[in-house]
Design an enzyme around this catalytic site. Structure first.
Site, PDB file in Angstrom:
ATOM      1  CB  ALA A 247      -0.947  -0.229   1.089  1.00 17.38           C
ATOM      2  CG  ASP A 248       1.671   5.700  -1.924  1.00 20.51           C
ATOM      3  OD1 ASP A 248       2.625   5.984  -1.570  1.00 20.51           O
ATOM      4  OD2 ASP A 248       1.195   6.364  -3.054  1.00 20.51           O
TER       5      ASP A 248
END
Ligand SMILES: *[C@@H]1O[C@H](CO)[C@@H](O)[C@H](O)[C@H]1NC(C)=O
Ligand SMILES: *[C@@H]1O[C@H](CO)[C@@H](O)[C@H](O)[C@H]1NC(C)=O
Ligand SMILES: *[C@@H]1O[C@H](CO)[C@@H](O)[C@H](O)[C@H]1NC(C)=O
Ligand SMILES: *[C@@H]1O[C@H](CO)[C@@H](O)[C@H](O)[C@H]1NC(C)=O
Ligand SMILES: *[C@@H]1O[C@H](CO)[C@@H](O)[C@H](O)[C@H]1NC(C)=O
Ligand SMILES: *[C@@H]1O[C@H](CO)[C@@H](O)[C@H](O)[C@H]1NC(C)=O
Length: 780
Positions: free
Chosen positions: A290-291
């Protein structure tokens, strides 16, 4: 990445930095005899299963963030997953840092300029050199092995602040860039054809990001942490997912990152398509991350799930393996205890992660012979030279009236006025995801100074050029100069992550500077533009007193040298614009938040990118001149027929404005249809003038007219070739007919239409086209 990083994370970084010393080899000493996860004779997957099975739930959840804690009792050290190498090893991310003995790494041009070279060999070679430096830094404890680069989001809107990080607007070019850069970073020579893809050794791990339809940062009150991109299935398949699909399938990238935004109501990191598309359909061998703080954003930005444990559970079930941040490690335990997600999901995630670390040699020592790389392998002269070469290859000549360039002075020591806010540029040239200290800087002023006496005046305080106080000095400097090089443009204060542009104009006082210099100049004025996105420079394009214009992107630490080499003819420019340069009115016609690529006549929105925008441009996608001229010939088959029976083809009707189609209007292009017939196109290129040079052949397919919603044209092949003055070369394209002449219908199906298509070569001053018909036999 988010710029808001919490103090907790910062403290973790300090802790981690203090005790990283050398290349990690988990399975040293008597580990192999003690633990099956250190048994090299077993498949990585079995080893990973064994390792995870030895961990308690508490130990497992502590590994779910980018600062993975490790398990001391199993001799498993902590690991920092987050490093970046967008255009050189960068100090963004908690996994990499520089120290007094190794204060820098090679800073290549930003990706938008490297992309403009349209040279696949160069793209891959940069990946090889960057990963050499990354490995060297890892060996002395300065970096991790997993780099969250490249950025493969297509440039949908010219206002986007992150254009500099990307290979431009064309999904095919982006995909090719990604495949080459990723292979340059990841591939270990001699191990590229291993049967078990989960056993294939990696030099370093790359990551294609940000999945998907992420290209609004902060515009007009809308930001990426709240934006819900409304995307049609057609645009998704044709544009937004296309580069990711190529990156996974052809690049065999080891990681994909989900983005901050929502797509059609679902935060991408909570979307089960992570599993169903990225892993199952495309076959990712690796992990999904995930960013940074995007899991937190599912709750705090998008209010999609109402608690952190629910968001963590949702993302794990969707297919996520790793959180850049602390939301997953802090909430996964509760998520399992509350029954929101099964512990087995965490096991799977960790197994995916450890298989990657095994492939990187983190457990057993590196494959290939990278262990010998050390500090002296960072900032080597060859690497610095490649950075200069990349800039030279990318630079685009936009205007060159009466062959003003290359400079050819009578005087051996001409006087050059070197003016403008970028005249002595340093940090502006290296853009974002850079580092504090590149190996060295070659400024335009310094490099041009080798060719004559320079008179320097920036004219403006900075690119925003808040006042006109500096203009008089610039006007003074241009008077009597043999030539004036005026370096203007943008920088990260105007286009950046979390900062989209408001318009496509040059800051107003920079315009005043140019006008004032042009009216006072005695010699020719060459405009050199630094920017990622296009700028409406029509006033100067149409002004005969500005005979030459050059676009240099953000050309990296060696930018000055590359600019001087081009202006003085040591290098004949051959770069092409990787994005359309729109007139400034364009942005008043449609909001940045409208995701559609096709025009919307009801709302008056024009189309986007060269595929769907048919209006006037400042310069089109693919534009770029040379100091020489090239002419084309083209040879292609007149018609190609497909045997439906052999293909087991399925016919589909096509939406058309006229009814002239045969019984089988199109065939559905699918994996099982064996649609792999080669269509060979040969383009002949002749260099007709007195200078050698490289030329980019751009080959487009154009679908039959009257198909509703079909693109104007579509790039299906490109090759950069070097051609000596007066010489002729043949450039061969072996196209897959079904893939290169297909269109995407409303439901996202890929269809090959029957009938007369065209092939077009070229974009600039030279263009040639031919017709090619597709027909299907054995109907019934
Ligand atoms: C997260 O939110 C979505 C949408 O509201 C919901 O469908 C899903 O069940 C939630 N997931 C969990 C684990 O609560
Ligand atoms: C290993 O290192 C040697 C010496 O530096 C080099 O010549 C050789 O190409 C390297 N081999 C591989 C497979 O990288
Ligand atoms: C140009 O920039 C360099 C590097 O920042 C600096 O050392 C130099 O003094 C500058 N030159 C002028 C004339 O300002
Ligand atoms: C451009 O496209 C629009 C919308 O599809 C259409 O209405 C217009 O006629 C086209 N213009 C040209 C010059 O082809
Ligand atoms: C492509 O890039 C490679 C690597 O820099 C270079 O050797 C080659 O000359 C380039 N090709 C052309 C045609 O410019
Ligand atoms: C389709 O191709 C075949 C083989 O080239 C040819 O015999 C046939 O006439 C073609 N049909 C049409 C409608 O063009």
């Amino acid at each position: 990445m988010a710029s808001f990083q919490v103090l907790f994370a910062f403290l973790l970084v300090l802790f981690v930095y203090s005790d990283v010393e050398a290349e990690t080899i988990v399975c040293n000493g008597d580990m192999p005899s003690k633990f099956p996860f250190c048994d090299r004779s077993l498949l990585h997957r079995f080893r990973a299963v064994d390792l995870v099975s030895r961990m308690t739930l508490e130990e497992k959840v502590a590994q779910l963030g980018d600062c993975a804690a490790g398990v001391p009792r199993l001799n498993l050290p902590h690991y920092n997953w987050w490093s970046e190498a967008l255009h050189g090893v960068s100090d963004v991310g908690r996994g990499t840092h520089f120290d007094a003995m190794t204060p820098s790494a090679t800073s290549f041009p930003t990706v938008i300029l490297t992309a403009a070279s349209f040279n696949e060999t160069l793209w891959k070679q940069i990946g090889v050199v960057v990963s050499d430096e990354a490995r060297a830094m890892h060996n002395v404890g300065l970096s991790g092995l997993t780099f969250w680069s490249p950025n493969v989001n297509p440039v949908r809107d010219p206002r986007w602040g992150r254009i500099t990080e990307t290979p431009g607007e064309d999904p095919f070019v982006i995909g090719k860039y990604a495949v080459n850069y990723v292979r340059g970073l990841q591939d270990v020579e001699g191990y590229t054809n291993i049967a078990d893809p989960n056993g294939r050794p990696l030099k370093v791990g790359a990551c294609c990001k940000h999945y998907a339809a992420y290209d609004v940062d902060k515009w007009n009150g809308v930001d990426r942490l709240h934006f819900d991109a409304q995307v049609t299935q057609r645009d998704m398949v044709e544009t937004f997912l296309y580069p990711f699909e190529m990156c996974v399938k052809e690049g065999d990238v080891v990681s994909v990152m989900c983005s901050y935004n929502k797509v059609n109501g679902i935060p991408t990191c909570a979307d089960p398509s992570l599993n169903s598309i990225v892993r199952e359909q495309w076959g990712l061998h690796g992990y999904i991350v995930a960013d940074c703080d995007a899991i937190d954003t599912i709750v705090t930005g998008h209010h999609y799930n109402n608690s952190f444990p629910a968001a963590v559970a949702q993302s794990l079930m969707a297919g996520l393996d790793l959180d850049c941040g602390i939301t997953s490690p802090q909430n996964a335990l509760e998520a399992v205890q509350k029954g929101l997600v099964q512990e087995a999901k965490i096991d799977e995630a960790l197994q995916n992660l450890y298989v990657v670390l095994m492939r990187l040699g983190w457990f057993d020592g590196s494959y290939g012979n990278y262990s010998s790389l050390g500090r002296s392998d960072v900032c080597k002269p060859e690497a610095i030279e490649l950075a200069a070469e990349a800039a030279r290859q990318g630079i685009v000549l936009l205007k060159n009236d009466k062959y003003t360039l290359p400079f050819n002075f009578i005087s051996k020591k001409p006087t050059l006025a070197v003016l403008g806010p970028h005249a002595n540029a340093t940090y502006a040239m290296i853009g974002n995801y850079a580092l504090k200290n590149p190996c060295r800087f070659s400024t335009p002023l310094g490099a041009l100074g080798k060719y004559g006496t320079v008179k320097y005046a920036p004219g403006c305080l900075d690119v925003k050029c808040p006042n006109i106080d500096g203009i008089a000095a610039a006007v003074e400097a241009t008077k009597g100069a043999d030539a004036t090089v005026l370096l203007v443009g943008l920088d990260l204060s105007i286009e950046a992550e979390e900062l989209d542009r408001a318009d496509l104009k040059l800051p107003i006082n920079q315009g005043t500077l140019i006008d004032s210099v042009v009216s006072a100049s005695t010699g020719p004025v060459v405009l050199v533009i630094m920017s990622a996105g296009g700028i409406d420079i029509s006033a100067f394009k149409n002004n005969p007193k500005v005979p030459a214009i050059v676009w240099v992107g953000y050309p990296g630490a060696e930018g000055g040298q590359a600019i001087a080499d081009v202006l003085f003819g040591h290098y004949n420019p051959g770069g092409r614009l990787p994005v359309t340069w729109y007139p400034t009115e364009y942005t008043s016609l449609l909001p940045m938040t409208s995701m559609q690529l096709r025009s919307n006549p009801e709302l008056g929105y024009p189309g986007r990118t060269y595929k769907f925008y048919n209006g006037t441009t400042i310069y089109p996608f693919g534009y770029g001149l040379s100091y020489t001229k090239f002419k084309y010939t083209i040879s292609a088959p007149k018609s190609v027929s497909y045997d439906l029976e052999r293909l087991r083809g399925i016919c589909k009707p096509i939406e058309s404005s006229i009814k002239l189609f045969p019984e089988c209007q199109s065939i559905l292009v699918r994996k099982y249809s064996k649609c792999d017939q080669k269509v060979t196109i040969v383009v002949g290129v002749i260099n007709t003038r007195k200078m050698d040079g490289s030329h980019v052949v751009l080959l487009y397919s154009v679908p039959p007219s009257d198909i509703i919603g079909a693109p104007i044209k579509r790039l299906v092949g490109f090759q950069r070739v070097f051609i000596k003055s007066g010489k002729y070369v043949q450039v061969r394209f072996d196209l897959n007919g079904c893939k290169s002449f297909s269109i995407i219908d409303k439901d996202g199906n890929e269809l090959l239409p029957a009938g007369e298509h065209s092939l077009v070569v070229g974009d600039g001053y030279e263009k040639i086209s031919t017709k090619i018909s597709f027909n299907f036999t054995n109907i019934n």
